[in-house]
Scaffold this motif. Structure first.
Motif, mmCIF file in Angstrom:
data_model
loop_
_atom_site.group_PDB
_atom_site.id
_atom_site.type_symbol
_atom_site.label_atom_id
_atom_site.label_comp_id
_atom_site.label_asym_id
_atom_site.label_seq_id
_atom_site.Cartn_x
_atom_site.Cartn_y
_atom_site.Cartn_z
ATOM 1 N N ARG A 86 -26.399 -7.235 -28.540
ATOM 2 C CA ARG A 86 -26.746 -6.604 -29.818
ATOM 3 C C ARG A 86 -26.512 -7.556 -30.987
ATOM 4 N NH1 ARG A 86 -24.149 -2.111 -27.548
ATOM 5 N NH2 ARG A 86 -22.284 -2.527 -28.799
ATOM 6 N N ALA A 104 -33.031 -1.151 -29.981
ATOM 7 C CA ALA A 104 -33.414 0.237 -29.707
ATOM 8 C C ALA A 104 -32.923 0.730 -28.352
ATOM 9 C CB ALA A 104 -34.937 0.376 -29.766
ATOM 10 N N ARG A 106 -29.880 0.886 -26.980
ATOM 11 C CA ARG A 106 -28.673 1.734 -27.007
ATOM 12 C C ARG A 106 -29.031 3.150 -27.462
ATOM 13 N NH1 ARG A 106 -23.211 1.579 -27.024
ATOM 14 N NH2 ARG A 106 -22.105 2.999 -28.412
ATOM 15 N N ARG A 107 -29.882 3.247 -28.482
ATOM 16 C CA ARG A 107 -30.272 4.576 -28.945
ATOM 17 C C ARG A 107 -31.047 5.332 -27.878
ATOM 18 N NH1 ARG A 107 -32.682 2.942 -32.948
ATOM 19 N NH2 ARG A 107 -34.851 3.075 -32.305
ATOM 20 N N ARG A 108 -31.898 4.622 -27.143
ATOM 21 C CA ARG A 108 -32.652 5.286 -26.078
ATOM 22 C C ARG A 108 -31.740 5.721 -24.945
ATOM 23 N NH1 ARG A 108 -36.585 1.105 -26.937
ATOM 24 N NH2 ARG A 108 -35.736 0.003 -25.142
ATOM 25 N N ARG A 109 -30.735 4.913 -24.613
ATOM 26 C CA ARG A 109 -29.811 5.298 -23.548
ATOM 27 C C ARG A 109 -29.007 6.537 -23.922
ATOM 28 N NH1 ARG A 109 -28.825 -0.291 -23.033
ATOM 29 N NH2 ARG A 109 -26.900 -0.053 -24.228
ATOM 30 N N LEU A 110 -28.584 6.600 -25.172
ATOM 31 C CA LEU A 110 -27.841 7.783 -25.605
ATOM 32 C C LEU A 110 -28.716 9.024 -25.574
ATOM 33 C CD1 LEU A 110 -25.799 6.297 -28.599
ATOM 34 C CD2 LEU A 110 -24.982 6.825 -26.291
ATOM 35 N N GLN A 111 -29.971 8.903 -26.016
ATOM 36 C CA GLN A 111 -30.873 10.039 -25.979
ATOM 37 C C GLN A 111 -31.194 10.455 -24.554
ATOM 38 O OE1 GLN A 111 -34.231 8.746 -28.285
ATOM 39 N NE2 GLN A 111 -33.175 8.958 -30.255
#
Length: 208
Positions: A86, A104, A106-111
């Protein structure tokens, strides 16, 4: 005679036009290769500062994830690697496909994890012994196209790019990774030197 001499271009104009054509025709091949921005000292310093800040955030992370169990908390090595990636994407300022994909991810993994928790567990799909249409298509794919697909899977965010763009992204990504290795090596050596100095100082100050 007067008309013939007036229609003939002057030697200076002909020479100037020839030089312009040579510059236009040989600009790309004759131009020296520009050094990668990741090899400059400025980019190395920027990434090193961002890397150190990211590692500090990982070390000072909330202990709630660790207390919940090892299955919920990723290993420290994986957290450091993700923080380093990152920081590399932030140093690239999101100007490339691979840097935007890392930012993007990390945000996709959390979602995705949130959706997986809300979704009921589904039964696994049945497997059929007959070869699929995608396997048959892959067997008929030219070797260069297959290698380009493999390369697109290795570089983040480059699965659906044209071949010239894929090569440019790969070149920039490799140079960034080389700079990342140099920065992490220098940081590890500095931390080892500090640890050795502190341990030797503690040993000398201890009473006999």
């Amino acid at each position: 005679m007067a008309s013939t001499s007036s229609s003939t271009p002057a030697p200076v104009e002909v020479d100037e036009r020839g030089r312009k054509r040579k510059r236009a025709a040989g600009a790309d091949p004759a131009a020296p290769a520009q050094p990668s921005k990741w090899r400059t000292r400025r980019e190395h310093e920027i990434y090193s500062s961002k890397l150190l800040e990211a590692i500090r955030l990982v070390r000072a992370g909330p202990p709630s994830a660790a207390a919940a169990g090892t299955a919920a908390a990723p290993p420290r090595s994986r957290a450091v690697r993700e923080a380093a990636d990152r920081a590399l994407a932030v140093a690239a300022r999101g100007r490339t496909h691979w840097s935007r994909a890392i930012l993007a991810s990390r945000r996709r993994r959390l979602q995705a994890a949130h959706r997986a928790r809300l979704r009921a567990p589904a039964s696994p799909p049945a497997r059929h012994g007959a070869p699929s249409a995608s396997a048959a298509k892959g067997a008929a794919t030219p070797p260069l196209e297959r290698k380009a697909k493999v390369l697109g899977r290795l570089v983040p965010g480059c699965r659906k790019l044209s071949f010239p763009t894929l090569l440019a992204e790969t070149t920039d990504y490799i140079a960034a990774l080389q700079m990342q290795v140099r920065a992490m090596t220098a940081l590890a050596e500095a931390l080892s030197a500090v640890s050795a100095t502190s341990s030797s100082g503690a040993g000398s100050s201890s009473p006999p």
